[in-house]
Design a protein around this motif. Sequence first.
Motif, short mmCIF file in Angstrom:
data_model
loop_
_atom_site.label_atom_id
_atom_site.label_comp_id
_atom_site.label_asym_id
_atom_site.label_seq_id
_atom_site.Cartn_x
_atom_site.Cartn_y
_atom_site.Cartn_z
N ASP A 1 0.91 -1.27 0.13
CA ASP A 1 -0.08 -0.01 -0.16
C ASP A 1 1.10 1.20 -0.15
OD1 ASP A 1 -2.26 -1.40 0.03
OD2 ASP A 1 -2.72 -1.00 2.11
N GLY A 20 -10.55 -1.02 -1.43
CA GLY A 20 -11.27 -0.15 -0.52
C GLY A 20 -11.76 1.10 -0.74
N VAL A 38 -13.97 2.20 2.58
CA VAL A 38 -13.48 2.77 3.74
C VAL A 38 -13.84 4.10 4.21
CG1 VAL A 38 -11.73 1.15 3.55
CG2 VAL A 38 -11.23 3.28 2.72
N ASN A 79 -4.03 1.52 -2.91
CA ASN A 79 -3.82 0.18 -1.98
C ASN A 79 -4.07 -0.96 -2.87
OD1 ASN A 79 -4.26 1.88 0.37
ND2 ASN A 79 -6.43 1.55 0.65
N HIS A 96 -8.24 -6.64 1.67
CA HIS A 96 -8.85 -6.65 2.73
C HIS A 96 -9.58 -7.86 3.12
CE1 HIS A 96 -9.23 -1.79 2.54
NE2 HIS A 96 -7.97 -2.25 2.57
N GLY A 97 -9.58 -8.09 4.37
CA GLY A 97 -10.26 -9.28 4.96
C GLY A 97 -9.75 -10.49 4.44
N SER A 142 -3.85 -6.28 6.00
CA SER A 142 -4.23 -4.78 5.66
C SER A 142 -4.57 -3.99 6.72
CB SER A 142 -5.41 -4.80 4.91
OG SER A 142 -6.67 -5.75 5.65
N SER A 143 -5.00 -4.30 8.10
CA SER A 143 -5.17 -3.37 9.11
C SER A 143 -3.83 -2.91 9.58
CB SER A 143 -6.41 -3.91 10.26
OG SER A 143 -5.60 -5.13 10.51
N ALA A 192 -2.31 -0.41 7.36
CA ALA A 192 -2.85 0.70 7.59
C ALA A 192 -2.37 1.71 8.87
CB ALA A 192 -4.44 0.84 7.57
N THR A 219 -13.97 -13.18 2.29
CA THR A 219 -13.53 -12.54 3.37
C THR A 219 -13.75 -13.20 4.63
OG1 THR A 219 -15.17 -10.85 3.70
CG2 THR A 219 -13.16 -10.37 1.98
N SER A 227 -13.51 -11.76 9.10
CA SER A 227 -12.69 -10.84 9.92
C SER A 227 -12.14 -11.61 11.07
CB SER A 227 -14.07 -10.09 10.72
OG SER A 227 -14.53 -11.05 11.68
#
Length: 310
Positions: free
Chosen positions: A34, A54, A58, A90, A94-95, A100-101, A104, A180, A182
């Motif tokens: 990213d 995203g 997002v 990006n 994600h997920g 990814s988190s 970020a 995905t 979580s």
Amino acid sequence: MSLVGRRVAVRVPATTANLGPGFDTLGLALSVYDELTVEAVERPGVRVHVEGVGAGEVPTDESNLVASSLLHALSALGVEAPGLELHARNTIPHGRGLGSSGAAVVAGIVAAKGLLEGVVDVDDETLLRLATEIEGHPDNVAPALFGGLAIAWTTLAGPAQKTLLVHRGVSPLILVPETTLSTKVARSLQPEHVPHEDAVFNVSRSALLVAALTQSPELLFAATEDKLHQSYRASAMPETAHVVALLREHGLPAVVSGAGPSVLVLANGAGQRLEAADLIARHAGVHWAPLMLAVDVKGATVEAIPGDPA
């Protein structure tokens, strides 16, 4: 000193955590990135522009994870936040269990370091502490920050990590599904207690995995065995469990990437990596996108952008 007018560019790698037995301890930086540019402006508030993964999904204000991490870092370092313009490009899914988190969070914190160059000295220990405060676990943020193979742990004084170089024979393959999952859901399936023999099993495999990744990649299949988390999470991602089992039945060192649902193959050489990708292309029941990656050795980078904004 005012930060207005300062601009920085940040690049952060994807990561894969756990690596099989190294639950909440081991993480690896991968060559998917990213990118972020940040400008400190006079106009108050935070505006985030997102391209790629995203985009349109997002938040684009201060609640965006990159922006909130940047603001957290500035506050923790005792600096009043200026107005901020963020442009994120990006590519980390994600997920999917590719950090990814964590990326970020690291992007925001490293951007703060760049904006504060010459004003506040931000060392590696501070970067790791700030990132872990937000992410909760250091096993994803450590390799995102510093690259390579990270061994992460926590002490009474805070999080710590050791970065190791990975043997050049290790050839990572990530198989990314369309679905995905979580991390919160995956963690909810973990038992509070595990059998003593399972804990001992994972201690031995985790120690072996460090040796396999750094010195002896021919041991990767045995080193990626796990009894602490993957079987408990299998009900939440049955296709992932099927793919891992299929690969391992053929002697290929496959594990769940992070919390899933992507699959990581820590192949011993390019030939074994191609074998794994071909096997899944022929036999997997759903679509899996193969990413043939390198281990990132730099981690997050930040540099000042000179001159006037374009």
